[in-house]
Scaffold this active site. Structure first.
Site, PDB file in Angstrom:
ATOM      1  N   ARG A  91       0.831  -1.214   0.000  1.00  0.00           N
ATOM      2  CA  ARG A  91       0.000   0.000   0.000  1.00  0.00           C
ATOM      3  C   ARG A  91       0.864   1.262   0.000  1.00  0.00           C
ATOM      4  NH1 ARG A  91      -5.281  -0.566   0.455  1.00  0.00           N
ATOM      5  NH2 ARG A  91      -6.173  -2.542   1.197  1.00  0.00           N
ATOM      6  N   PRO A 117      44.838 -40.718   7.391  1.00  0.00           N
ATOM      7  CA  PRO A 117      44.185 -41.873   8.014  1.00  0.00           C
ATOM      8  C   PRO A 117      42.670 -41.913   7.916  1.00  0.00           C
ATOM      9  CG  PRO A 117      44.860 -40.298   9.681  1.00  0.00           C
ATOM     10  CD  PRO A 117      45.377 -39.772   8.378  1.00  0.00           C
ATOM     11  N   ASP A 157      42.364 -46.362  -3.026  1.00  0.00           N
ATOM     12  CA  ASP A 157      42.275 -47.604  -2.269  1.00  0.00           C
ATOM     13  C   ASP A 157      41.053 -47.604  -1.358  1.00  0.00           C
ATOM     14  OD1 ASP A 157      44.585 -48.547  -3.401  1.00  0.00           O
ATOM     15  OD2 ASP A 157      45.879 -48.039  -1.701  1.00  0.00           O
ATOM     16  N   LYS A 160      42.526 -52.609  -1.884  1.00  0.00           N
ATOM     17  CA  LYS A 160      43.013 -53.892  -1.363  1.00  0.00           C
ATOM     18  C   LYS A 160      42.550 -54.040   0.075  1.00  0.00           C
ATOM     19  CE  LYS A 160      47.371 -53.592  -3.942  1.00  0.00           C
ATOM     20  NZ  LYS A 160      47.351 -52.150  -4.172  1.00  0.00           N
ATOM     21  N   GLY A 177      45.636 -44.459   1.247  1.00  0.00           N
ATOM     22  CA  GLY A 177      45.401 -44.139   2.644  1.00  0.00           C
ATOM     23  C   GLY A 177      46.695 -43.953   3.411  1.00  0.00           C
ATOM     24  N   ALA A 226      48.822 -43.744   9.418  1.00  0.00           N
ATOM     25  CA  ALA A 226      47.821 -44.170  10.403  1.00  0.00           C
ATOM     26  C   ALA A 226      48.399 -44.237  11.810  1.00  0.00           C
ATOM     27  CB  ALA A 226      47.251 -45.526  10.000  1.00  0.00           C
ATOM     28  N   GLY A 272      40.599 -45.291  12.729  1.00  0.00           N
ATOM     29  CA  GLY A 272      41.237 -44.177  13.416  1.00  0.00           C
ATOM     30  C   GLY A 272      41.023 -42.841  12.738  1.00  0.00           C
TER      31      GLY A 272
END
Length: 471
Positions: free
Chosen positions: A43, A224, A247, A269, A300, A331, A411
């Site tokens: 308005r 890891p 992997d 693997k 990894g 790791a 881990g």
């Protein structure tokens, strides 16, 4: 992902904005930058909108919202201080299958506005899916300070040259390599200096030099599991790859960071299960690189610690293919850190030995007499299968049966599982351990109960802080 990020072309498309106040004005100013045809249902107009109307920037209906106003519009935005009216606008839009945004009322929104960094034609949108708008704003401010102002002009020049580059370099992979080199090299450097003419000359010279046809291999350690532990160099190469061989040990979170249109090949693997024989992996690395592709071999942990990375690079080097290696957090370092187990400690361990529990010829070639000595830590990769033999041999050669041990499964991942016990019970722990798992033997394991931290504290807050502090 609760919302799919989309970039909408609003040029000359009708967008209805319900509301004529300052909140509506802020949305309208954003829509104007996108070239939308703006229709306002209200308005009255605030002074800012009245000024825009007088300049011809919007059409004002001069009345309250009616459902018929939604006919033939592309989007609708409700920006009033009347909650009932905003809800009605949203419901009417839903009935017509129109996307609607109700300002500051997410449950009624079918789309939301992100925080925006504008380096047109480069636009960065940041959203918290409506859960933490202040965090999104903080991230935008951080990125604003990081992203150079010349990104926009550089993208504009690159866009103007796309046709010429496509004519000269026929393959998509070749064009991508051309632009990656240009946008990380001389062209980008000249743009940063504001030397636009010289920058275009550098593009011309690079194009005249012709495409580079040679492929290469990058052996990259994925760490890891936690994607936050991936190195910056590894991430850069993953984003530039034509093909990635990975992997099973590479976590889904890390794989998510691979360039979207890169080919992905699982060369994984597991113990007793090889999806691809090692000789086939070696051959494939060479073949793909000889096709002129940028190949990332993603492994990894660290590729040179029980990862067969050396074997694979021997094949690549023999074929005369350029290669590079990017280390990863192994790791034994990552998993023990997340489990609160220091590998060395002045009072408990003066050395650390990495051991594989999976020998190539299956023979026992370990020096058990040396491994059984005290005041050292043993980190055994792939050790759960031979846990009984490891325990028996160490005890037989003089290691105490009460030596603390840990078996760490998955881990650094969100589902990390840590079991602790003694050397004489190692086999029982291993039988209950999900794989992949790391075996840790030594007095330092006892510290797990003192300084275990992962999953024990408010990690969401910790991770948010690390993201916010980008600079």
């Amino acid at each position: 992902m609760e919302y799919l990020p989309l970039f909408a072309d609003l040029r000359r498309r009708p967008v209805l904005v319900v509301g004529g106040g300052e909140v509506a004005a802020r949305k309208i100013q954003l829509l104007m930058r996108a070239g939308a045809q703006i229709i306002v249902a209200a308005r009255a107009l605030c002074p800012a909108l009245e000024e825009i109307r007088q300049a011809g920037g919007l059409s004002w209906l001069g009345e309250s919202f009616e459902p018929a106003m939604l006919d033939d519009v592309f989007l609708v935005i409700a920006a009033t201080d009347d909650a009932a009216l905003n809800a009605r606008v949203s419901q009417c839009a839903e009935q017509r299958h129109l996307l609607a945004n109700v300002v500051d009322d997410q449950p009624y929104c079918s789309f939301i506005f992100p925080s925006i960094i504008d380096r047109a034609p480069i636009v960065v949108a940041i959203s918290s899916s409506g859960t933490a708008p202040v965090l999104a704003r903080i991230l935008r401010e951080k990125l604003e300070s990081i992203l150079p102002t010349f990104l926009g002009p550089m993208a504009a020049i690159a866009g103007a040259w796309r046709g010429r580059v496509k004519q000269r370099i026929r393959s998509m992979a070749g064009r991508r390599r051309f632009w990656e080199k240009a946008l990380n090299g001389r062209f980008a450097s000249l743009m940063a200096q504001g030397r636009l003419e010289q920058a275009e000359q550098a593009l011309e010279q690079a194009l005249n030099a012709g495409p580079e046809h040679g492929g290469e291999v990058a052996l990259v350690g994925a760490g890891p599991g936690d994607s936050g532990l991936l190195t910056l160099r590894g991430l850069q190469l993953m984003q530039q790859a034509d093909v990635v061989l990975y992997d099973y040990l590479v976590s889904p979170e890390v794989l998510e960071l691979v360039r979207r249109d890169a080919e992905r090949i699982c060369a994984g693997k597991r113990v007793g299960e090889h999806s691809m024989p090692q000789q086939e992996i070696n051959r494939l690395l060479v073949t793909l690189a000889q096709q002129g592709k940028k190949v990332v071999r993603l492994k990894g942990g660290d590729p040179f610690i029980f990862g067969r990375g050396g074997e694979e690079l021997q094949a690549v080097a023999t074929a005369g293919i350029p290669f590079q290696v990017v280390s990863g957090i192994t790791a034994a370092a990552g998993a023990t850190a997340y489990a609160g187990i220091p590998l060395t400690h002045r009072e408990h361990a003066q050395s650390i030995t990495f051991i594989t529990g999976h020998l190539r010829d299956g023979a026992d070639a370990l020096d058990w007499q040396a491994l059984a000595r005290g005041r050292q830590t043993l980190a055994i990769y792939m050790g759960v299968v031979k846990a009984a033999e490891i325990s028996s041999q160490l005890i037989r050669h003089g290691r105490s049966a009460q030596t603390p041990v840990a078996v760490i499964s998955r881990g650094t991942c969100s589902d990390q599982y840590v079991q602790t016990g003694t050397l004489e019970a190692l086999d029982q722990l291993a039988q209950k351990a999900p794989t992949p798992a790391l075996v840790v033997i030594g007095e330092v394991v006892a510290l797990h109960h003192e300084i275990n931290w992962f999953g024990q504290q408010n990690l969401a807050a910790q991770k948010r802080a690390s993201v916010v502090n980008l600079a």
